[in-house]
Scaffold this active site. Structure first.
Site, PDB file in Angstrom:
ATOM      1  N   ARG A  14       0.830  -1.205   0.000  1.00 13.18           N
ATOM      2  CA  ARG A  14       0.000   0.000   0.000  1.00 13.18           C
ATOM      3  C   ARG A  14       0.871   1.264   0.000  1.00 13.18           C
ATOM      4  O   ARG A  14       1.724   1.432   0.878  1.00 13.18           O
ATOM      5  CB  ARG A  14      -0.898   0.018   1.245  1.00 13.18           C
ATOM      6  CG  ARG A  14      -1.744   1.248   1.413  1.00 13.18           C
ATOM      7  CD  ARG A  14      -2.806   1.346   0.362  1.00 13.18           C
ATOM      8  NE  ARG A  14      -3.752   2.427   0.653  1.00 13.18           N
ATOM      9  CZ  ARG A  14      -4.697   2.819  -0.188  1.00 13.18           C
ATOM     10  NH1 ARG A  14      -4.818   2.226  -1.370  1.00 13.18           N
ATOM     11  NH2 ARG A  14      -5.521   3.788   0.142  1.00 13.18           N
ATOM     12  N   GLN A  25       7.695   5.393  10.013  1.00 15.77           N
ATOM     13  CA  GLN A  25       8.178   4.932  11.316  1.00 15.77           C
ATOM     14  C   GLN A  25       7.045   4.424  12.198  1.00 15.77           C
ATOM     15  O   GLN A  25       7.184   3.409  12.897  1.00 15.77           O
ATOM     16  CB  GLN A  25       8.939   6.060  12.021  1.00 15.77           C
ATOM     17  CG  GLN A  25      10.260   6.384  11.336  1.00 15.77           C
ATOM     18  CD  GLN A  25      11.008   7.520  12.002  1.00 15.77           C
ATOM     19  OE1 GLN A  25      10.454   8.247  12.831  1.00 15.77           O
ATOM     20  NE2 GLN A  25      12.268   7.685  11.639  1.00 15.77           N
ATOM     21  N   ASP A  82      -6.654  -1.835  11.594  1.00 15.27           N
ATOM     22  CA  ASP A  82      -6.372  -0.398  11.499  1.00 15.27           C
ATOM     23  C   ASP A  82      -5.323  -0.126  10.424  1.00 15.27           C
ATOM     24  O   ASP A  82      -5.459   0.810   9.634  1.00 15.27           O
ATOM     25  CB  ASP A  82      -5.879   0.110  12.853  1.00 15.27           C
ATOM     26  CG  ASP A  82      -5.306   1.520  12.749  1.00 15.27           C
ATOM     27  OD1 ASP A  82      -6.115   2.457  12.653  1.00 15.27           O
ATOM     28  OD2 ASP A  82      -4.069   1.675  12.730  1.00 15.27           O
ATOM     29  N   GLY A  85      -6.532   0.218   6.961  1.00 14.70           N
ATOM     30  CA  GLY A  85      -7.501   1.276   6.684  1.00 14.70           C
ATOM     31  C   GLY A  85      -8.873   0.717   6.362  1.00 14.70           C
ATOM     32  O   GLY A  85      -9.307  -0.283   6.948  1.00 14.70           O
ATOM     33  N   GLY A  86      -9.553   1.339   5.400  1.00 15.54           N
ATOM     34  CA  GLY A  86     -10.892   0.897   5.013  1.00 15.54           C
ATOM     35  C   GLY A  86     -10.882  -0.519   4.458  1.00 15.54           C
ATOM     36  O   GLY A  86     -11.833  -1.282   4.654  1.00 15.54           O
ATOM     37  N   GLU A 109     -15.828 -20.598  25.875  1.00 15.45           N
ATOM     38  CA  GLU A 109     -15.041 -21.275  26.921  1.00 15.45           C
ATOM     39  C   GLU A 109     -14.685 -20.314  28.055  1.00 15.45           C
ATOM     40  O   GLU A 109     -13.629 -20.407  28.675  1.00 15.45           O
ATOM     41  CB  GLU A 109     -13.809 -21.943  26.318  1.00 15.45           C
ATOM     42  CG  GLU A 109     -14.211 -23.042  25.336  1.00 15.45           C
ATOM     43  CD  GLU A 109     -13.041 -23.772  24.721  1.00 15.45           C
ATOM     44  OE1 GLU A 109     -11.910 -23.574  25.176  1.00 15.45           O
ATOM     45  OE2 GLU A 109     -13.289 -24.547  23.792  1.00 15.45           O
ATOM     46  N   GLY A 110     -15.602 -19.381  28.341  1.00 19.50           N
ATOM     47  CA  GLY A 110     -15.424 -18.427  29.432  1.00 19.50           C
ATOM     48  C   GLY A 110     -15.029 -17.063  28.904  1.00 19.50           C
ATOM     49  O   GLY A 110     -13.989 -16.926  28.269  1.00 19.50           O
ATOM     50  N   THR A 111     -15.865 -16.074  29.190  1.00 15.05           N
ATOM     51  CA  THR A 111     -15.572 -14.717  28.711  1.00 15.05           C
ATOM     52  C   THR A 111     -14.343 -14.154  29.429  1.00 15.05           C
ATOM     53  O   THR A 111     -13.904 -14.669  30.461  1.00 15.05           O
ATOM     54  CB  THR A 111     -16.758 -13.771  28.971  1.00 15.05           C
ATOM     55  OG1 THR A 111     -16.975 -13.689  30.387  1.00 15.05           O
ATOM     56  CG2 THR A 111     -18.026 -14.242  28.281  1.00 15.05           C
ATOM     57  N   PHE A 129     -17.872 -14.304  42.019  1.00 13.49           N
ATOM     58  CA  PHE A 129     -19.010 -14.661  41.168  1.00 13.49           C
ATOM     59  C   PHE A 129     -19.908 -15.727  41.769  1.00 13.49           C
ATOM     60  O   PHE A 129     -20.845 -16.174  41.133  1.00 13.49           O
ATOM     61  CB  PHE A 129     -18.537 -15.073  39.765  1.00 13.49           C
ATOM     62  CG  PHE A 129     -17.518 -16.180  39.731  1.00 13.49           C
ATOM     63  CD1 PHE A 129     -16.172 -15.876  39.854  1.00 13.49           C
ATOM     64  CD2 PHE A 129     -17.900 -17.492  39.554  1.00 13.49           C
ATOM     65  CE1 PHE A 129     -15.213 -16.882  39.816  1.00 13.49           C
ATOM     66  CE2 PHE A 129     -16.947 -18.501  39.510  1.00 13.49           C
ATOM     67  CZ  PHE A 129     -15.598 -18.196  39.645  1.00 13.49           C
TER      68      PHE A 129
HETATM   69  C1  LIG Z   1     -18.975 -19.291  18.251  1.00  8.82           C
HETATM   70  C2  LIG Z   1     -19.336 -19.829  19.599  1.00  8.82           C
HETATM   71  C3  LIG Z   1     -19.228 -21.195  19.817  1.00  8.82           C
HETATM   72  C4  LIG Z   1     -19.574 -21.723  21.054  1.00  8.82           C
HETATM   73  N1  LIG Z   1     -19.440 -23.063  21.241  1.00  8.82           N
HETATM   74  C5  LIG Z   1     -19.842 -23.611  22.390  1.00  8.82           C
HETATM   75  C6  LIG Z   1     -19.767 -25.036  22.605  1.00  8.82           C
HETATM   76  O1  LIG Z   1     -19.303 -25.778  21.729  1.00  8.82           O
HETATM   77  N2  LIG Z   1     -20.213 -25.549  23.775  1.00  8.82           N
HETATM   78  C7  LIG Z   1     -20.722 -24.746  24.750  1.00  8.82           C
HETATM   79  O2  LIG Z   1     -21.115 -25.264  25.807  1.00  8.82           O
HETATM   80  N3  LIG Z   1     -20.812 -23.407  24.575  1.00  8.82           N
HETATM   81  C8  LIG Z   1     -20.383 -22.814  23.436  1.00  8.82           C
HETATM   82  N4  LIG Z   1     -20.469 -21.444  23.262  1.00  8.82           N
HETATM   83  C9  LIG Z   1     -21.059 -20.645  24.312  1.00  8.82           C
HETATM   84  C10 LIG Z   1     -20.028 -19.829  25.084  1.00  8.82           C
HETATM   85  O3  LIG Z   1     -19.242 -20.659  25.916  1.00  8.82           O
HETATM   86  C11 LIG Z   1     -20.779 -18.726  25.866  1.00  8.82           C
HETATM   87  O4  LIG Z   1     -21.313 -17.816  24.914  1.00  8.82           O
HETATM   88  C12 LIG Z   1     -19.857 -18.018  26.836  1.00  8.82           C
HETATM   89  O5  LIG Z   1     -19.423 -18.848  27.891  1.00  8.82           O
HETATM   90  C13 LIG Z   1     -20.556 -16.800  27.471  1.00  8.82           C
HETATM   91  O6  LIG Z   1     -21.788 -17.189  27.997  1.00  8.82           O
HETATM   92  P1  LIG Z   1     -23.093 -16.383  27.572  1.00  8.82           P
HETATM   93  O7  LIG Z   1     -23.111 -16.171  26.100  1.00  8.82           O
HETATM   94  O8  LIG Z   1     -24.228 -17.091  28.217  1.00  8.82           O
HETATM   95  O9  LIG Z   1     -22.885 -14.952  28.210  1.00  8.82           O
HETATM   96  P2  LIG Z   1     -23.375 -14.492  29.671  1.00  8.82           P
HETATM   97  O10 LIG Z   1     -22.925 -15.488  30.710  1.00  8.82           O
HETATM   98  O11 LIG Z   1     -24.800 -14.124  29.608  1.00  8.82           O
HETATM   99  O12 LIG Z   1     -22.492 -13.191  29.852  1.00  8.82           O
HETATM  100  C14 LIG Z   1     -22.881 -11.914  29.310  1.00  8.82           C
HETATM  101  C15 LIG Z   1     -21.906 -10.871  29.815  1.00  8.82           C
HETATM  102  O13 LIG Z   1     -21.987 -10.809  31.261  1.00  8.82           O
HETATM  103  C16 LIG Z   1     -20.692 -11.016  31.811  1.00  8.82           C
HETATM  104  N5  LIG Z   1     -20.830 -11.702  33.088  1.00  8.82           N
HETATM  105  C17 LIG Z   1     -21.522 -12.840  33.354  1.00  8.82           C
HETATM  106  N6  LIG Z   1     -21.422 -13.160  34.653  1.00  8.82           N
HETATM  107  C18 LIG Z   1     -20.628 -12.224  35.223  1.00  8.82           C
HETATM  108  C19 LIG Z   1     -20.136 -11.997  36.538  1.00  8.82           C
HETATM  109  N7  LIG Z   1     -20.428 -12.826  37.553  1.00  8.82           N
HETATM  110  N8  LIG Z   1     -19.365 -10.909  36.760  1.00  8.82           N
HETATM  111  C20 LIG Z   1     -19.046 -10.069  35.746  1.00  8.82           C
HETATM  112  N9  LIG Z   1     -19.470 -10.217  34.486  1.00  8.82           N
HETATM  113  C21 LIG Z   1     -20.251 -11.283  34.213  1.00  8.82           C
HETATM  114  C22 LIG Z   1     -19.926 -11.832  30.787  1.00  8.82           C
HETATM  115  O14 LIG Z   1     -18.514 -11.671  30.933  1.00  8.82           O
HETATM  116  C23 LIG Z   1     -20.447 -11.204  29.495  1.00  8.82           C
HETATM  117  O15 LIG Z   1     -19.738 -10.011  29.228  1.00  8.82           O
HETATM  118  C24 LIG Z   1     -20.076 -20.882  22.070  1.00  8.82           C
HETATM  119  C25 LIG Z   1     -20.166 -19.495  21.837  1.00  8.82           C
HETATM  120  C26 LIG Z   1     -19.798 -18.968  20.628  1.00  8.82           C
HETATM  121  C27 LIG Z   1     -19.892 -17.466  20.422  1.00  8.82           C
END
Ligand SMILES: Cc1cc2nc3c(=O)[nH]c(=O)nc-3n(C[C@H](O)[C@H](O)[C@H](O)COP(=O)(O)OP(=O)(O)OC[C@H]3O[C@@H](n4cnc5c(N)ncnc54)[C@H](O)[C@@H]3O)c2cc1C
Length: 135
Positions: A14, A25, A82, A85-86, A109-111, A129
């Site tokens: 680009r 830089q 970023d 760009g576009g 697998e856990g946010t 929690f």
């Molecule tokens: C592409 C994809 C594939 C997936 N595949 C699988 C699978 O194969 N098997 C399976 O079992 N699941 C699967 N999931 C589900 C995934 O594990 C859940 O989406 C994820 O664990 C979050 O749960 P939730 O969506 O119910 O969000 P929620 O639990 O409703 O959370 C919503 C928000 O609230 C926050 N939050 C929740 N509790 C608290 C707390 N106590 N304190 C602070 N913040 C909190 C969370 O961090 C988040 O920001 C998949 C999800 C996606 C997107």
């Protein structure tokens, strides 16, 4: 890795202000930071795999690595987006797809927040929690 490689290649191709953006830089600093971050999370995951093989990996360690690698990989993909760009927003350039993939990794697998709470419980001994029952 793909986000970094795509951004590095794009920066060479680009041209803006009469030069490839790779010659600026600030762009080189972004590439250096991305590679440093990428290397850090590769080492973290390698060490985690070693600990798992030795049956020494704890739940809190796994959460720490998952939280850190997902955050960092998301930041690398955002930086790559970023730098393109576009064009970074167009699916044909792939980086937006990788960015969305990393949003998924950051969630499933856990946010990020839940991983942080597991690490916080390990540090403090207090679960933030588990709902407290009255009494
Ligand atoms: C592409 C994809 C594939 C997936 N595949 C699988 C699978 O194969 N098997 C399976 O079992 N699941 C699967 N999931 C589900 C995934 O594990 C859940 O989406 C994820 O664990 C979050 O749960 P939730 O969506 O119910 O969000 P929620 O639990 O409703 O959370 C919503 C928000 O609230 C926050 N939050 C929740 N509790 C608290 C707390 N106590 N304190 C602070 N913040 C909190 C969370 O961090 C988040 O920001 C998949 C999800 C996606 C997107």
């Amino acid at each position: 890795m793909a986000g970094f490689e795509l951004a590095a290649q794009y920066a060479l191709e680009r041209e803006q202000f009469g030069s490839p953006i790779a010659s600026f830089q600030l762009v080189q600093e972004k590439l250096a930071t991305m590679l440093a971050e990428l290397t850090q999370i590769q080492l973290l995951t390698t060490r985690m795999a070693e600990l798992q093989e030795q049956d020494q990996l704890t739940q809190a360690m796994a959460s720490l690595v998952k939280m850190t690698t997902a955050r960092t990989a998301l930041a690398i993909c955002r930086q790559a987006r970023d730098m393109m760009g576009g064009n970074g927003l167009l699916l044909e350039h792939h980086v937006a797809r990788h960015l969305t993939d990393m949003e998924v990794v950051s969630t499933y697998e856990g946010t990020d927040s839940i991983q942080a709470l597991i690490v916080g419980r390990d540090i403090t001994g207090i679960s933030a929690f588990t709902r407290k029952t009255g009494g």
